[in-house]
Design a protein around this motif. Sequence first.
Motif, mmCIF file in Angstrom:
data_model
loop_
_atom_site.group_PDB
_atom_site.id
_atom_site.type_symbol
_atom_site.label_atom_id
_atom_site.label_comp_id
_atom_site.label_asym_id
_atom_site.label_seq_id
_atom_site.Cartn_x
_atom_site.Cartn_y
_atom_site.Cartn_z
ATOM 1 N N VAL A 221 37.641 13.612 5.586
ATOM 2 C CA VAL A 221 37.688 13.578 4.099
ATOM 3 C C VAL A 221 38.371 12.267 3.703
ATOM 4 O O VAL A 221 37.662 11.515 2.751
ATOM 5 N N LYS A 222 39.412 11.966 4.243
ATOM 6 C CA LYS A 222 40.301 10.781 3.767
ATOM 7 C C LYS A 222 39.314 9.658 3.992
ATOM 8 O O LYS A 222 39.367 8.671 3.215
ATOM 9 N N GLN A 223 38.909 9.484 5.230
ATOM 10 C CA GLN A 223 37.930 8.469 5.615
ATOM 11 C C GLN A 223 37.035 8.123 4.590
ATOM 12 O O GLN A 223 36.560 6.838 4.296
ATOM 13 N N LYS A 224 36.146 9.160 4.334
ATOM 14 C CA LYS A 224 35.012 9.214 3.610
ATOM 15 C C LYS A 224 35.385 8.621 2.069
ATOM 16 O O LYS A 224 34.743 7.930 1.394
ATOM 17 N N ARG A 225 36.792 9.218 1.640
ATOM 18 C CA ARG A 225 37.211 8.607 0.311
ATOM 19 C C ARG A 225 37.635 7.183 0.346
ATOM 20 O O ARG A 225 36.973 6.669 -0.466
ATOM 21 N N LEU A 226 38.102 6.726 1.460
ATOM 22 C CA LEU A 226 38.285 5.128 1.294
ATOM 23 C C LEU A 226 37.115 4.499 1.873
ATOM 24 O O LEU A 226 37.073 3.473 0.794
ATOM 25 N N GLU A 227 35.981 4.970 2.241
ATOM 26 C CA GLU A 227 34.874 4.360 2.524
ATOM 27 C C GLU A 227 34.190 4.230 1.183
ATOM 28 O O GLU A 227 33.612 3.154 0.900
ATOM 29 N N LEU A 228 34.217 5.364 0.163
ATOM 30 C CA LEU A 228 33.557 5.394 -0.969
ATOM 31 C C LEU A 228 34.151 4.322 -1.949
ATOM 32 O O LEU A 228 33.754 3.772 -2.609
ATOM 33 N N GLU A 229 35.598 4.224 -1.820
ATOM 34 C CA GLU A 229 36.311 3.366 -2.557
ATOM 35 C C GLU A 229 35.835 1.857 -2.105
ATOM 36 O O GLU A 229 35.716 1.058 -3.116
ATOM 37 N N ASP A 230 35.947 1.746 -0.918
ATOM 38 C CA ASP A 230 35.467 0.329 -0.714
ATOM 39 C C ASP A 230 33.955 -0.009 -1.259
ATOM 40 O O ASP A 230 33.891 -1.271 -1.694
ATOM 41 N N VAL A 231 33.196 0.911 -1.107
ATOM 42 C CA VAL A 231 31.656 0.835 -1.710
ATOM 43 C C VAL A 231 32.025 0.335 -3.215
ATOM 44 O O VAL A 231 31.407 -0.610 -3.868
ATOM 45 N N MET A 232 32.889 1.027 -3.858
ATOM 46 C CA MET A 232 32.956 0.807 -5.247
ATOM 47 C C MET A 232 33.439 -0.264 -5.567
ATOM 48 O O MET A 232 33.123 -1.255 -6.650
ATOM 49 N N ASN A 233 34.608 -0.776 -4.812
ATOM 50 C CA ASN A 233 35.137 -1.891 -4.930
ATOM 51 C C ASN A 233 34.320 -3.087 -4.803
ATOM 52 O O ASN A 233 34.118 -4.262 -5.482
ATOM 53 N N GLN A 234 33.514 -3.013 -3.594
ATOM 54 C CA GLN A 234 32.443 -4.074 -3.527
ATOM 55 C C GLN A 234 31.496 -4.265 -4.638
ATOM 56 O O GLN A 234 30.966 -5.237 -4.850
ATOM 57 N N PHE A 235 30.941 -3.032 -5.131
ATOM 58 C CA PHE A 235 30.405 -2.982 -6.442
ATOM 59 C C PHE A 235 30.999 -3.750 -7.304
ATOM 60 O O PHE A 235 30.153 -4.542 -8.030
ATOM 61 N N HIS A 236 32.091 -3.301 -7.872
ATOM 62 C CA HIS A 236 32.667 -3.811 -8.739
ATOM 63 C C HIS A 236 32.952 -5.408 -8.865
ATOM 64 O O HIS A 236 32.637 -6.246 -9.645
ATOM 65 N N ASP A 237 33.224 -5.910 -7.519
ATOM 66 C CA ASP A 237 33.490 -7.298 -7.248
ATOM 67 C C ASP A 237 31.735 -8.091 -7.419
ATOM 68 O O ASP A 237 31.719 -8.981 -7.883
ATOM 69 N N THR A 238 30.794 -7.200 -7.039
ATOM 70 C CA THR A 238 29.480 -8.032 -7.079
ATOM 71 C C THR A 238 29.333 -8.052 -8.652
ATOM 72 O O THR A 238 28.754 -8.977 -9.162
ATOM 73 N N MET A 239 29.592 -7.061 -9.266
ATOM 74 C CA MET A 239 29.072 -7.246 -11.069
ATOM 75 C C MET A 239 30.064 -8.153 -11.593
ATOM 76 O O MET A 239 29.397 -8.614 -12.424
#
Length: 298
Positions: A221-239
């Motif tokens: 669960v911790k790994q998936k939460r971190l992976e989701l945060e990474d995706v959101m951070n990448q999306f935020h950086d892209t935007m």
Amino acid sequence: MTENHPDGSSNRRKRKSEDTNECGSHSHLSVIKSALYSYQVSKSNTPFLPITLAEARSGKATRPVRIYANGIFDILHIGHMNALRQAKNMFPNVYLIVGVYSDKLAHCKNGSTVWTEDERYEGLLHCRYVDEVVMDAPWVVTPEFMEDYQIDFVAYDDLRNDTSNGIFKDIKTMGRSILTQPTANISTSEIIAKVTRNYDLYVRRNLLRGYSMKDLNVSFVKQKRLELEDVMNQFHDTMKNVENQSQQVLQRIEGRSYEFWKRLIDISENCLEVWNERLFNSNLKQLENFEHSEDEKK
């Protein structure tokens, strides 16, 4: 106290027992090669006579001044090395002996360590200021220990002087202690606190470097939460990049629009001036023709 040779199960590196370097001076051994374990160093059979503080400071002692420093030395850092550097340079000619506590003693007195005792022993061997490493060093430095290792002075910093709880009591009574200055804002505890404060950051770093969940003791669960945060951070950086690029494009358009309208206004003004001039000339010509026709009628 004498130090036993480690058993065959130990990971400690065995080094040849050479107590002189190419220049024939043991005091400079650590500059050329790594230090030695105490069991690798030949002990002198001559009676030990401690060097006085005055002799040590004068630089006229007939042998190197033997200084001892001890500690846990977990996650060997600049604070440790700065203390050892001060001890090594305390007098003109110093032979520095460093005692390192075992895991059992360190965990009992100070809590868990990050490095094992073998890693801590090995780390000190490669510090340029160290000449000799004492494994499984005692917590309290006694006169008997100093006699056994032929120690002239014991070095420790001001902070340990206040919190040592009797570790150096006998040494201070004997007048054979010297103080070093602690390095501000750096300690093993501070390093651990820094990692703890930024736990997710460093877990994410090692996951990206190929470490598994099992390696890092991270739940699924911790790994998936971190992976989701990474995706959101990448999306935020892209935007954010898109927004920055859009602003740049708009600024360029605005700049070009301003230039366009300015040129259009300039052209219009020029055309209007030409038109007014032609209109004036035409009217003037018509007026002249009218006056001329009137003259002819008269």
